[in-house]
Enzyme design. Structure first.
Site, PDB file in Angstrom:
ATOM      1  N   GLY A 215      46.518  38.568  47.308  1.00 45.52           N
ATOM      2  CA  GLY A 215      46.786  39.663  46.457  1.00 45.52           C
ATOM      3  C   GLY A 215      45.732  39.286  45.264  1.00 45.52           C
ATOM      4  CG  ASN A 216      44.022  42.237  42.979  1.00 45.20           C
ATOM      5  OD1 ASN A 216      44.571  42.728  42.119  1.00 45.20           O
ATOM      6  ND2 ASN A 216      43.718  42.761  44.128  1.00 45.20           N
ATOM      7  NE  ARG A 217      46.238  36.718  36.449  1.00 40.88           N
ATOM      8  CZ  ARG A 217      45.536  36.679  35.375  1.00 40.88           C
ATOM      9  NH1 ARG A 217      44.393  36.092  35.477  1.00 40.88           N
ATOM     10  NH2 ARG A 217      45.967  36.815  34.290  1.00 40.88           N
TER      11      ARG A 217
END
Ligand code: CTP
Length: 406
Positions: A215-217
């Site tokens: 995922g990413n932030r």
């Protein structure tokens, strides 16, 4: 502090806000409304009825508003105060508005300072009713509220819950934050009325196995702010939210997705009917080539785990290449370049690669960009020219981006 979404020409100076307080127990909550406006940097003038001052003291209102409290029609006659306060106001908020004050407002009665102030003003008026359920549902009150709404006065609430006594029901004044948001929204232009806006927000998750993902932030804050502001400006908004960490705004249709493939499918369904597409989502560039159907175990993997990643399709580039005439497409680019010239160089090649009309560039890093309330953006067009720069709350940045599109 920047306003949560006030149009630029008003946001560049503090607003002159009149808070009218009428005589109900919820008057104590008006203190929270005044405080919120003051903390946003606005100049707040309280006009309280005599009955209101039985519920909350003048010193409290003066300390919190940082201005004298006005009550008396016959004070400041030389300054023609009975109309001057209303003439100078950018916005009037009546909180709480009792059944009686709503009735007076509906017939235009001007027998006190609040009545004359409202009649003498051309500013937007927002009222937050507070009363017992029986009074709220009474046909007289309902007709008066309908009259106010037909004149463009915004009515926020009432909410449902515990009332003053042991009873509960509809009639509670809504919370100060909601009143402040509705009041500031009343200042927005309805310049996207009739437009269909598709916004993607959040960060995709690419499944590795049933319990893990890449995922990413991205929290979705900026995209959600754009969707909310567009709805307040009259657009029909479809929000495709990928793992949002914030609540979706009221008045938008939400489609929840998780992976880039799901986002692509949802966007493909909605894109054709959109006038404006805003791709604020952080889409994973790669996904695991194989998603295992059961949890990957250490025992079978040993000391090293290898996951092959394959490229995801570029959703934005795909939408741009199949766009219909007149459709405006906006991309986002979050980069870690430390200086603006490197950021711009990356943005210029990216917008050409993607074929979007505008690209919103912002810097991200360990401490900036993600999951924070503020943002700083540069917007470029397809020619690579900077067409807008904005900084402040994500909601105010959202409004600046929409100013450009509207
Ligand atoms: N985007 C997309 N589909 C992808 C990747 C990105 O639609 N597979 C969109 C994003 O929603 C954003 C824009 O493209 O609006 C730019 O995303 P970004 O991740 O910055 O660009 P990349 O294509 O990943 O380019 P780079 O790897 O060079 O950063």
């Amino acid at each position: 502090m920047t306003d949560p979404g006030v149009p630029r020409k008003l946001a560049s100076r503090p607003l002159n806000i009149v808070v009218g307080i009428t005589g109900g127990i919820a008057a104590y909550k008006a203190v929270g409304v005044i405080r919120a406006f003051v903390l946003l940097g606005h100049d707040v003038h309280v006009v309280a009825t005599d009955a209101a001052l039985r519920f909350v003291g003048r010193p409290t209102l003066e300390a919190i508003s940082r201005n004298p409290v006005h009550t008396d029609l016959y004070e400041g006659v030389a300054q023609v105060r009975h109309v001057a306060i209303g003439q100078a106001a950018d916005l009037i908020v009546v909180a709480p508005a009792t059944a009686s004050s709503i009735a007076k407002l509906a017939i235009g009665l001007a027998d006190d300072l609040l009545g004359t102030t409202i009649l003498a003003s051309s500013a937007p008026v927002v009222v937050a009713p507070a009363m017992h359920t029986e009074m709220w549902v009474n046909a007289a009150t309902a007709a008066n509220v309908a009259t106010l709404q037909s004149r463009g006065i915004r009515v926020v609430g009432p909410g449902t819950g515990q009332l003053t006594g042991s009873d509960a029901g509809v009639g509670r004044m809504v919370e100060p934050d909601e009143i402040v948001a509705a009041a500031l929204a009343a200042l927005r232009p309805r310049d996207l009325s009739g437009r269909r806006v598709l916004v993607t927000a959040g960060g995709t998750r690419e499944p590795i196995d049933p319990v893990r993902y890449i995922g990413n932030r991205s929290s979705g804050r900026q995209g959600v702010a754009i969707a909310g502001a567009a709805a307040l400006r009259g657009a029909t908004v479809e929000l495709i939210g990928a793992n949002l960490e914030v609540s979706p705004p009221p008045g938008v249709r939400l489609t929840e997705v998780s992976s880039a493939a799901e986002l692509a499918a949802a966007a493909a369904t909605s894109a054709a009917s959109a006038d404006i597409i805003i791709m604020a989502a952080a889409v994973a560039d790669y996904r695991p080539e194989i998603t295992t159907q059961s949890k990957i175990k250490k025992e079978t993997q040993g000391d090293r785990l290898r996951i092959d990643l394959v490229k995801n399709p570029d959703i934005l580039a795909g939408l741009a290449s199949t766009r219909h005439r007149g459709q405006v497409i906006v991309g986002f680019a979050a980069e870690t370049e430390p200086d603006d010239s490197a950021l711009l160089a990356l943005g210029r090649s990216k917008i050409v690669r993607k074929g979007a009309d505008y690209l919103v560039l912002n810097r991200v890093g360990w401490t900036e960009g993600f999951a924070v309330p503020d943002n700083r953006v540069l917007v470029i067009d397809l020619a690579g020219d900077i067409v807008m720069e904005a900084s402040g709350s994500k909601l105010s940045v959202a409004d600046r981006i929409l100013d450009l599109l509207a």
